[in-house]
Enzyme design. Structure first.
Site, PDB file in Angstrom:
ATOM      1  N   HIS A  37       0.830  -1.208   0.000  1.00  0.00           N
ATOM      2  CA  HIS A  37       0.000   0.000   0.000  1.00  0.00           C
ATOM      3  C   HIS A  37       0.866   1.260   0.000  1.00  0.00           C
ATOM      4  O   HIS A  37       0.567   2.220  -0.705  1.00  0.00           O
ATOM      5  CB  HIS A  37      -0.953  -0.004   1.201  1.00  0.00           C
ATOM      6  CG  HIS A  37      -2.219  -0.738   0.952  1.00  0.00           C
ATOM      7  ND1 HIS A  37      -2.276  -2.111   0.870  1.00  0.00           N
ATOM      8  CD2 HIS A  37      -3.481  -0.287   0.752  1.00  0.00           C
ATOM      9  CE1 HIS A  37      -3.520  -2.475   0.640  1.00  0.00           C
ATOM     10  NE2 HIS A  37      -4.279  -1.385   0.555  1.00  0.00           N
ATOM     11  N   LYS A 102      -9.484  -8.665   8.249  1.00  0.00           N
ATOM     12  CA  LYS A 102     -10.105  -8.931   9.551  1.00  0.00           C
ATOM     13  C   LYS A 102      -9.880  -7.719  10.440  1.00  0.00           C
ATOM     14  O   LYS A 102      -8.925  -6.964  10.260  1.00  0.00           O
ATOM     15  CB  LYS A 102      -9.531 -10.189  10.204  1.00  0.00           C
ATOM     16  CG  LYS A 102      -8.070 -10.065  10.602  1.00  0.00           C
ATOM     17  CD  LYS A 102      -7.569 -11.323  11.292  1.00  0.00           C
ATOM     18  CE  LYS A 102      -6.097 -11.125  11.694  1.00  0.00           C
ATOM     19  NZ  LYS A 102      -5.555 -12.312  12.332  1.00  0.00           N
TER      20      LYS A 102
END
Length: 185
Positions: A37, A102
């Site tokens: 990212h 998650k």
């Protein structure tokens, strides 16, 4: 309710989903964790293209283990999504439709999910081998120097997921415990 979805995703595919629904996802899913990212943000800052088409894409926050003989991928359990929160609104604004991971997300991510008609889906934590069973193929498409955090292109079939954040502001981390507590009375 259970939905069967195929990538690339359209807003009309995601609009019916509600927090708590289950999804069987098929098609192309890209992997990216925090190191990837950060590199994607560097590319965007330079005006360069991302290593995959972002419009309608699904990104899975995973760093899979090496594949065993006869398998497309090793264990592929989700990583904690909050580490990507600083980058996520920008990617959602560019057309990212789905994140898989998650854990809870920041308020900024929640607002961006609603604003962009996207979703955040949960993969089963602690069940990386189960998740890997849905992966039909895997290839590194960017930054192999990142090892398990390299960006990969996965082809998945009936990847089992649960809607955590929906396009309407639903948040399973809020509604789930509330529903449980209400059932106790």
């Amino acid at each position: 309710m259970q939905y069967v979805l195929k990538t690339p995703l359209q807003k009309s595919d995601l609009a019916p989903l509600k927090a708590g629904d289950t999804v069987l996802l098929s098609g192309v899913v890209y992997t990216a964790r925090d190191a990837a990212h950060a590199r994607m943000m560097e590319l965007l800052d330079k005006g360069e293209p991302l290593p995959f088409p972002i419009e309608g894409a699904a990104v899975y926050y995973v760093g899979p283990t090496p594949e065993r003989p006869g398998c497309a991928i090793g264990a592929a359990g989700p990583t904690t999504s909050g580490r990507m929160d600083a980058y996520t609104p920008r990617l959602l604004d560019l057309g990212l439709s789905c994140m898989i991971g998650k854990g809870k997300r920041s308020e900024a991510v929640k607002q961006s999910v609603v604003k962009n008609g996207a979703v955040y889906l949960a993969a089963i934590g602690g069940a990386g081998a189960l998740m890997a069973g849905s992966v039909q193929s895997c290839e590194i498409i960017a930054w192999p120097d990142l090892g398990c955090e390299a960006v990969r292109r996965l082809v998945v079939k009936d990847f089992p997921l649960t809607v955590l954040l929906d396009t309407h502001g639903g948040d399973l981390y809020q509604s789930g415990p509330a529903a449980y507590l209400a059932s106790l009375t």
